[in-house]
Design a protein around this motif. Sequence first.
Motif, mmCIF file in Angstrom:
data_model
loop_
_atom_site.group_PDB
_atom_site.id
_atom_site.type_symbol
_atom_site.label_atom_id
_atom_site.label_comp_id
_atom_site.label_asym_id
_atom_site.label_seq_id
_atom_site.Cartn_x
_atom_site.Cartn_y
_atom_site.Cartn_z
ATOM 1 N N TYR A 79 1.009 -1.266 0.347
ATOM 2 C CA TYR A 79 -0.052 0.337 -0.083
ATOM 3 C C TYR A 79 0.646 1.328 -0.132
ATOM 4 C CZ TYR A 79 -4.034 -3.344 0.862
ATOM 5 O OH TYR A 79 -5.055 -3.512 0.337
ATOM 6 N N PHE A 80 0.363 1.811 -0.611
ATOM 7 C CA PHE A 80 1.144 3.470 -0.881
ATOM 8 C C PHE A 80 0.158 4.341 -0.499
ATOM 9 C CE2 PHE A 80 3.563 0.050 -3.275
ATOM 10 C CZ PHE A 80 4.972 1.255 -3.661
ATOM 11 N N SER A 81 0.471 5.547 0.595
ATOM 12 C CA SER A 81 0.071 6.784 0.274
ATOM 13 C C SER A 81 1.103 8.357 0.410
ATOM 14 C CB SER A 81 -0.413 6.736 1.920
ATOM 15 O OG SER A 81 -1.139 7.383 2.910
ATOM 16 N N LYS A 82 -0.381 9.217 0.325
ATOM 17 C CA LYS A 82 0.821 10.420 0.216
ATOM 18 C C LYS A 82 1.393 10.870 1.111
ATOM 19 C CE LYS A 82 1.324 11.634 -3.950
ATOM 20 N NZ LYS A 82 2.807 11.445 -4.240
ATOM 21 N N SER A 83 0.657 10.404 2.990
ATOM 22 C CA SER A 83 0.276 10.614 4.343
ATOM 23 C C SER A 83 0.912 9.418 5.000
ATOM 24 C CB SER A 83 -0.523 11.340 4.827
ATOM 25 O OG SER A 83 -1.130 10.509 5.199
ATOM 26 N N SER A 84 1.363 9.323 6.072
ATOM 27 C CA SER A 84 1.582 8.069 7.272
ATOM 28 C C SER A 84 0.569 7.435 7.884
ATOM 29 C CB SER A 84 2.626 8.905 8.368
ATOM 30 O OG SER A 84 2.235 9.855 8.849
ATOM 31 N N CYS A 85 -1.042 8.294 7.100
ATOM 32 C CA CYS A 85 -2.074 7.861 7.514
ATOM 33 C C CYS A 85 -2.165 6.493 6.650
ATOM 34 C CB CYS A 85 -3.138 8.869 7.822
ATOM 35 S SG CYS A 85 -4.513 8.275 8.209
ATOM 36 N N PHE A 86 -2.749 5.200 7.089
ATOM 37 C CA PHE A 86 -2.984 4.347 6.414
ATOM 38 C C PHE A 86 -4.439 4.068 6.303
ATOM 39 C CE2 PHE A 86 1.526 4.459 5.301
ATOM 40 C CZ PHE A 86 1.877 4.275 3.942
ATOM 41 N N THR A 87 -5.264 5.071 5.667
ATOM 42 C CA THR A 87 -7.166 4.734 5.475
ATOM 43 C C THR A 87 -7.444 3.307 4.993
ATOM 44 O OG1 THR A 87 -7.373 7.225 5.879
ATOM 45 C CG2 THR A 87 -9.297 5.877 6.118
ATOM 46 N N TYR A 88 -8.398 2.489 5.440
ATOM 47 C CA TYR A 88 -8.463 1.476 4.714
ATOM 48 C C TYR A 88 -9.920 2.309 4.245
ATOM 49 C CZ TYR A 88 -12.049 -2.165 3.658
ATOM 50 O OH TYR A 88 -12.965 -3.374 2.757
ATOM 51 N N PHE A 89 -10.106 1.903 3.148
ATOM 52 C CA PHE A 89 -11.631 2.129 1.984
ATOM 53 C C PHE A 89 -11.982 1.240 1.605
ATOM 54 C CE2 PHE A 89 -8.349 3.412 -0.710
ATOM 55 C CZ PHE A 89 -9.014 3.370 -2.002
ATOM 56 N N ASP A 90 -13.519 0.642 0.998
ATOM 57 C CA ASP A 90 -13.730 -0.364 0.347
ATOM 58 C C ASP A 90 -14.379 0.706 -1.054
ATOM 59 O OD1 ASP A 90 -15.534 -1.882 -0.942
ATOM 60 O OD2 ASP A 90 -16.558 -2.626 0.870
ATOM 61 N N ASP A 91 -13.642 -0.133 -2.200
ATOM 62 C CA ASP A 91 -13.884 1.030 -3.295
ATOM 63 C C ASP A 91 -15.187 0.475 -4.040
ATOM 64 O OD1 ASP A 91 -12.747 -2.066 -3.893
ATOM 65 O OD2 ASP A 91 -11.054 -1.181 -5.518
ATOM 66 N N LYS A 92 -16.340 -0.299 -3.579
ATOM 67 C CA LYS A 92 -17.128 -1.074 -3.969
ATOM 68 C C LYS A 92 -18.056 -0.020 -3.688
ATOM 69 C CE LYS A 92 -17.047 -4.743 -2.376
ATOM 70 N NZ LYS A 92 -15.934 -4.602 -2.127
ATOM 71 N N LYS A 93 -17.865 1.131 -2.642
ATOM 72 C CA LYS A 93 -18.833 1.960 -2.280
ATOM 73 C C LYS A 93 -18.337 3.394 -3.138
ATOM 74 C CE LYS A 93 -19.515 -0.120 2.215
ATOM 75 N NZ LYS A 93 -19.965 -0.471 3.727
ATOM 76 N N MET A 94 -17.288 3.537 -3.781
ATOM 77 C CA MET A 94 -17.050 5.180 -4.551
ATOM 78 C C MET A 94 -18.284 5.510 -5.257
ATOM 79 S SD MET A 94 -13.238 4.360 -4.466
ATOM 80 C CE MET A 94 -12.757 6.426 -5.246
ATOM 81 N N LYS A 95 -18.606 4.216 -5.609
ATOM 82 C CA LYS A 95 -19.870 4.698 -6.447
ATOM 83 C C LYS A 95 -21.207 6.196 -5.917
ATOM 84 C CE LYS A 95 -18.682 1.455 -9.522
ATOM 85 N NZ LYS A 95 -19.487 -0.369 -10.513
ATOM 86 N N LYS A 96 -20.756 6.069 -4.727
ATOM 87 C CA LYS A 96 -21.921 6.656 -4.070
ATOM 88 C C LYS A 96 -21.165 7.329 -3.490
ATOM 89 C CE LYS A 96 -25.749 3.366 -4.321
ATOM 90 N NZ LYS A 96 -26.514 3.666 -4.717
ATOM 91 N N PHE A 97 -20.422 7.919 -3.917
ATOM 92 C CA PHE A 97 -19.484 9.416 -2.604
ATOM 93 C C PHE A 97 -19.186 9.642 -3.938
ATOM 94 C CE2 PHE A 97 -21.427 7.461 0.025
ATOM 95 C CZ PHE A 97 -21.668 8.158 1.821
#
Length: 345
Positions: A79-97
């Motif tokens: 996993y890669f991030s632009k910050s030291s915070c690694f936030t989990y997310f569900d990409d299947k829910k992104m369509k609604k947002f």
Amino acid sequence: FPCGIPLLVQEMAGQKHGMLPFPLKTKEIPRLSIKDDQVDRLIKQEQPVLITDSDLVRPALRWDLDFLQDHMRGKHTIYFSKSSCFTYFDDKKMKKFPEFKAPTWTKELTFSKYHSAFKDYTHRTDEYLYYQQQLTDQVDDVIKGDFLKFNWPWLDHQRKVNGWGELTSNLLLISHPGNFTPCHYDEQHNFFSMTHGYKRCILFAPSEYEKLYPNQVAHPCDRQSQVDMYNPNFNKFPKFKNACAYEALVGPGDVLYIPMYWWHHIESVGKDYTMSITFWFLAAPSPTEVVYPLNAVHKVSITRNIEKMLATALGNPREVGPFLRMMVQGRYDHKEEEKYEKKVF
């Protein structure tokens, strides 16, 4: 556990391991030997406990990055991030947002390439990486042999006496110091085991649900708090200042039991990298009879189910909030209901 007592040992640990300042006072999670009868009692009660000598992952204490490079096969998820915070997310829910931007991205690398990248990223401040892979995938017979020597009898005993479901996964996690996973809860029980380095784990009970302001269930960051633990906005999230937090510093050989629905914020601390292994168990089957009054775990579950049902029925998660306000305003917001607000969780 009583709450709100700052511990000298935690203050000293913070100085030694370079922890970021935390805005709330915390109470130390019990640190006990596996031989202590309280360990089984606390696990049975779904209370966190730090176990010092379980030997759960003793064979893995010899693992380091060079060792793993010699014994890992195939490609691994980084996993890669632009910050030291690694936030989990569900990409299947992104369509609604549609306004939601993915906070991390992944690449599949051989362990050798990951090891090289790990060295390159040690002093970078523009991008960070975090290794997360099923331990049983892409390993040779040497690691499989160590895996088979884990303290499986103790784990199986815990599963049976607590009526849990099956073991679902073992994740191997490797992180630079300073990386953290923001506050969230999971719907399974976890024995969080350290093999290298130190992690600071801050936990909140399920009863603190409303003080942690979780994202809505339909959101890609479901099960995560909206509060920035290191820089909380008390104007936007005023109840957080009264949240009751518990803390543990987990080091090599330690195992932290994180009960289902307990919120946890986990930070890699110190000057060295961290390596940990998770053991996830399904919850016990739902009881045939409901026992009243409901506990906080049951109430969190009910909250999730109501949100899911309404989001599905209404067809748009954005309508859930207005719909619930319509139900409550003028009907359940009278003074006679106010005395019950503190009893919700």
